[in-house]
Design a protein around this motif. Structure first.
Motif, mmCIF file in Angstrom:
data_model
loop_
_atom_site.group_PDB
_atom_site.id
_atom_site.type_symbol
_atom_site.label_atom_id
_atom_site.label_comp_id
_atom_site.label_asym_id
_atom_site.label_seq_id
_atom_site.Cartn_x
_atom_site.Cartn_y
_atom_site.Cartn_z
ATOM 1 N N PHE A 221 0.805 -1.227 0.000
ATOM 2 C CA PHE A 221 0.000 0.000 0.000
ATOM 3 C C PHE A 221 0.841 1.282 0.000
ATOM 4 C CE2 PHE A 221 -2.306 3.433 2.113
ATOM 5 C CZ PHE A 221 -3.339 3.587 1.202
ATOM 6 N N ILE A 222 1.863 1.312 0.854
ATOM 7 C CA ILE A 222 2.684 2.531 0.977
ATOM 8 C C ILE A 222 3.351 2.897 -0.352
ATOM 9 C CG2 ILE A 222 4.744 3.527 2.103
ATOM 10 C CD1 ILE A 222 2.402 3.360 3.972
ATOM 11 N N GLU A 223 3.860 1.851 -1.019
ATOM 12 C CA GLU A 223 4.531 2.065 -2.306
ATOM 13 C C GLU A 223 3.544 2.576 -3.362
ATOM 14 O OE1 GLU A 223 7.296 -0.715 -5.136
ATOM 15 O OE2 GLU A 223 6.635 -1.541 -3.222
ATOM 16 N N PHE A 224 2.355 1.976 -3.374
ATOM 17 C CA PHE A 224 1.296 2.378 -4.302
ATOM 18 C C PHE A 224 0.922 3.844 -4.063
ATOM 19 C CE2 PHE A 224 -3.310 1.111 -5.785
ATOM 20 C CZ PHE A 224 -3.146 1.854 -6.936
ATOM 21 N N LYS A 225 0.734 4.157 -2.785
ATOM 22 C CA LYS A 225 0.347 5.526 -2.421
ATOM 23 C C LYS A 225 1.419 6.529 -2.864
ATOM 24 C CE LYS A 225 -0.945 8.180 1.719
ATOM 25 N NZ LYS A 225 -2.330 8.622 1.566
ATOM 26 N N ARG A 226 2.674 6.153 -2.680
ATOM 27 C CA ARG A 226 3.773 7.032 -3.052
ATOM 28 C C ARG A 226 3.822 7.237 -4.570
ATOM 29 N NH1 ARG A 226 8.759 4.377 -1.241
ATOM 30 N NH2 ARG A 226 8.590 3.606 -3.376
ATOM 31 N N ASP A 227 3.650 6.167 -5.315
ATOM 32 C CA ASP A 227 3.636 6.282 -6.780
ATOM 33 C C ASP A 227 2.489 7.165 -7.250
ATOM 34 O OD1 ASP A 227 5.894 4.805 -7.112
ATOM 35 O OD2 ASP A 227 4.885 2.947 -7.719
ATOM 36 N N CYS A 228 1.326 7.011 -6.637
ATOM 37 C CA CYS A 228 0.162 7.844 -6.995
ATOM 38 C C CYS A 228 0.459 9.310 -6.712
ATOM 39 C CB CYS A 228 -1.087 7.416 -6.223
ATOM 40 S SG CYS A 228 -1.766 5.845 -6.780
ATOM 41 N N ALA A 229 1.094 9.569 -5.570
ATOM 42 C CA ALA A 229 1.405 10.953 -5.190
ATOM 43 C C ALA A 229 2.303 11.611 -6.236
ATOM 44 C CB ALA A 229 2.060 10.989 -3.815
ATOM 45 N N LEU A 230 3.213 10.816 -6.824
ATOM 46 C CA LEU A 230 4.093 11.354 -7.867
ATOM 47 C C LEU A 230 3.289 11.848 -9.067
ATOM 48 C CD1 LEU A 230 6.999 8.734 -7.818
ATOM 49 C CD2 LEU A 230 7.007 11.052 -6.884
ATOM 50 N N LYS A 231 2.105 11.255 -9.254
ATOM 51 C CA LYS A 231 1.212 11.681 -10.356
ATOM 52 C C LYS A 231 0.132 12.629 -9.841
ATOM 53 C CE LYS A 231 2.903 8.838 -13.549
ATOM 54 N NZ LYS A 231 3.460 9.316 -14.826
ATOM 55 N N ASN A 232 0.330 13.155 -8.662
ATOM 56 C CA ASN A 232 -0.649 14.070 -8.057
ATOM 57 C C ASN A 232 -2.010 13.439 -7.823
ATOM 58 O OD1 ASN A 232 0.773 16.467 -7.572
ATOM 59 N ND2 ASN A 232 0.832 16.828 -9.796
ATOM 60 N N VAL A 233 -2.043 12.133 -7.617
ATOM 61 C CA VAL A 233 -3.301 11.457 -7.300
ATOM 62 C C VAL A 233 -3.251 11.023 -5.839
ATOM 63 C CG1 VAL A 233 -4.796 9.490 -7.796
ATOM 64 C CG2 VAL A 233 -3.649 10.678 -9.669
ATOM 65 N N GLN A 234 -4.254 11.481 -5.093
ATOM 66 C CA GLN A 234 -4.331 11.128 -3.676
ATOM 67 C C GLN A 234 -4.924 9.725 -3.554
ATOM 68 O OE1 GLN A 234 -6.524 14.145 -1.465
ATOM 69 N NE2 GLN A 234 -7.376 12.552 -0.157
ATOM 70 N N LEU A 235 -4.282 8.876 -2.759
ATOM 71 C CA LEU A 235 -4.813 7.538 -2.507
ATOM 72 C C LEU A 235 -5.039 7.408 -1.005
ATOM 73 C CD1 LEU A 235 -5.333 4.722 -3.954
ATOM 74 C CD2 LEU A 235 -3.153 4.036 -2.965
ATOM 75 N N THR A 236 -6.247 7.007 -0.611
ATOM 76 C CA THR A 236 -6.590 6.956 0.808
ATOM 77 C C THR A 236 -7.156 5.598 1.184
ATOM 78 O OG1 THR A 236 -7.230 9.292 0.626
ATOM 79 C CG2 THR A 236 -7.898 8.131 2.638
ATOM 80 N N ALA A 237 -6.606 4.994 2.240
ATOM 81 C CA ALA A 237 -7.153 3.734 2.764
ATOM 82 C C ALA A 237 -8.453 4.047 3.494
ATOM 83 C CB ALA A 237 -6.149 3.093 3.716
ATOM 84 N N ILE A 238 -9.514 3.334 3.169
ATOM 85 C CA ILE A 238 -10.801 3.590 3.829
ATOM 86 C C ILE A 238 -11.304 2.385 4.611
ATOM 87 C CG2 ILE A 238 -11.519 5.348 2.171
ATOM 88 C CD1 ILE A 238 -13.403 3.153 0.982
ATOM 89 N N GLY A 239 -10.598 1.257 4.505
ATOM 90 C CA GLY A 239 -11.060 0.080 5.223
ATOM 91 C C GLY A 239 -10.240 -1.151 4.886
ATOM 92 N N THR A 240 -10.751 -2.290 5.310
ATOM 93 C CA THR A 240 -10.050 -3.559 5.076
ATOM 94 C C THR A 240 -11.008 -4.614 4.558
ATOM 95 O OG1 THR A 240 -9.695 -3.211 7.445
ATOM 96 C CG2 THR A 240 -8.006 -4.416 6.273
ATOM 97 N N VAL A 241 -10.452 -5.492 3.746
ATOM 98 C CA VAL A 241 -11.210 -6.616 3.205
ATOM 99 C C VAL A 241 -11.135 -7.766 4.211
ATOM 100 C CG1 VAL A 241 -11.334 -8.273 1.290
ATOM 101 C CG2 VAL A 241 -10.642 -5.889 0.866
ATOM 102 N N ASN A 242 -12.241 -8.492 4.387
ATOM 103 C CA ASN A 242 -12.224 -9.661 5.271
ATOM 104 C C ASN A 242 -12.943 -10.848 4.634
ATOM 105 O OD1 ASN A 242 -15.076 -9.494 5.851
ATOM 106 N ND2 ASN A 242 -14.585 -7.710 7.126
ATOM 107 N N ALA A 243 -12.937 -11.966 5.333
ATOM 108 C CA ALA A 243 -13.455 -13.209 4.738
ATOM 109 C C ALA A 243 -14.968 -13.362 4.902
ATOM 110 C CB ALA A 243 -12.722 -14.398 5.346
ATOM 111 N N SER A 244 -15.618 -12.404 5.580
ATOM 112 C CA SER A 244 -17.084 -12.501 5.689
ATOM 113 C C SER A 244 -17.673 -12.191 4.312
ATOM 114 C CB SER A 244 -17.599 -11.477 6.703
ATOM 115 O OG SER A 244 -17.624 -10.184 6.136
#
Ligand code: ADP
Ligand code: MG
Length: 299
Positions: A254-277
């Motif tokens: 996630f951190i790497e993805f977020k950093r790459d997006c920031a280089l393109k001026n795109v904000q990436l925000t974690a809003i939650g987590t995936v689970n097995a339910s």
């Protein structure tokens, strides 16, 4: 009087690839496959008849570009079917194709054909083709328990702009920002991806269903342009037309993805987590939020 053939010759041929034929030929570079998406926009359903012509054109193209970006595909070519009220309004047509040409250049996509007709109201169908290395397209069905659920940009701007006459939200409604600039990162990092077009909550539910997983979304984490009251918050979370991306990413990337997006001026925000339910839970300050309508549907 502007007729079909003059319209094509004067306004479409100059900005299209050789359309002097019955059909277009489309070759795909070795090792790639095509991602295909089609969308129809209708006057007074998807835009207002008196919206600026250039913005109607751009929005129609951008809606399709957003789908391509969501699949990790690079824009390639598109077709345009346009039905205009009769008699054709040449000022509208001129501005429309001027706006379209600008976005074609900005997003590096070619017009290869289409159809021009008349109809009681303006209707547009764009079919866009994107390129992705074979097997690399990102689907809705790849989310895994433990992945981070994230979104690009800010959520709900367009839905809040629907009823406004001017200002930031109105501009966001009129002109979505498809996340084309991060298509390669989507390809590289995302396990699942979709564009948010019918409302974030409903679309998150679609992604979870496709991936056969559940998720928890924390409303406090959802990126907003500015703080909202309860009523507007519900509109933002469930209203349509965001054209942001909803993505799932393995935690360690996630951190790497977020950093790459920031280089393109795109904000990436974690809003939650995936689970097995099999359930999507929306938590607001730890209490469960329930919605009457999770997303927009034509009826
Ligand atoms: P046909 O009658 O053989 O379908 P048309 O006269 O409708 O051909 O179109 C002539 C050419 O112009 C075709 O190559 C078609 O793809 C192109 N064309 C027509 N309308 C559009 C449009 N709205 N956008 C792009 N190309 C168009
Ligand atoms: Mg035709």
């Amino acid at each position: 009087m502007l007729t079909e053939n003059t319209l094509i010759a004067r306004y479409i041929a100059p900005i299209a690839q050789d359309i002097n034929d019955d059909a277009a030929l489309l070759s795909v570079p070795e090792g790639y496959e095509l991602v295909v998406t089609t969308d129809t926009l209708i006057s007074n359903v998807h835009f207002y008849a008196d919206d600026p012509a250039a913005l109607i054109a751009k929005k129609a193209l951008r809606v399709s570009l957003s789908d391509l970006a969501a699949k990790g595909a690079k824009p390639y070519v598109f077709t345009l079917n346009i039905a205009l009220p009769s008699p054709f309004n040449e000022d509208f047509v001129r501005e429309f194709f001027k706006g379209l040409a600008k976005d074609m250049k900005a997003f590096d996509i070619l017009l290869i054909g289409g159809d021009t007709t008349s109809a009681p109201v303006l209707m547009l169908t764009i079919t866009a083709f994107g390129l992705v290395p074979k097997g690399k397209a990102v689907r809705r069905n790849g989310a895994k328990a433990g992945d981070i659920l994230a979104v690009t940009g800010t959520i709900g701007d367009s839905a809040l702009g629907l009823t406004q006459k001017q200002g930031y939200y109105r501009d966001r409604y009129l002109l979505p920002q498809p996340r084309v600039s991060i298509y390669e990162f989507v390809q590289k990092y995302a396990t699942a991806s979709m564009d948010i077009s019918d409302g974030m909550v409903g679309d998150a539910q679609k992604l979870c269903a496709a991936s056969k997983v559940g998720a928890t979304i924390h409303v406090e984490s959802v990126p907003l342009y500015q703080p909202l009251n309860e009523e507007n918050l519900v509109t933002a979370l469930t209203g349509g037309d965001d054209y942001e991306l909803l993505l799932t990413i393995p935690t360690d990337k996630f951190i790497e993805f977020k950093r790459d997006c920031a280089l393109k001026n795109v904000q990436l925000t974690a809003i939650g987590t995936v689970n097995a339910s099999q359930e999507l839970k929306i938590l607001h300050h730890n209490s469960l939020l329930l919605f009457e309508n999770k997303s927009f549907e034509h009826r």
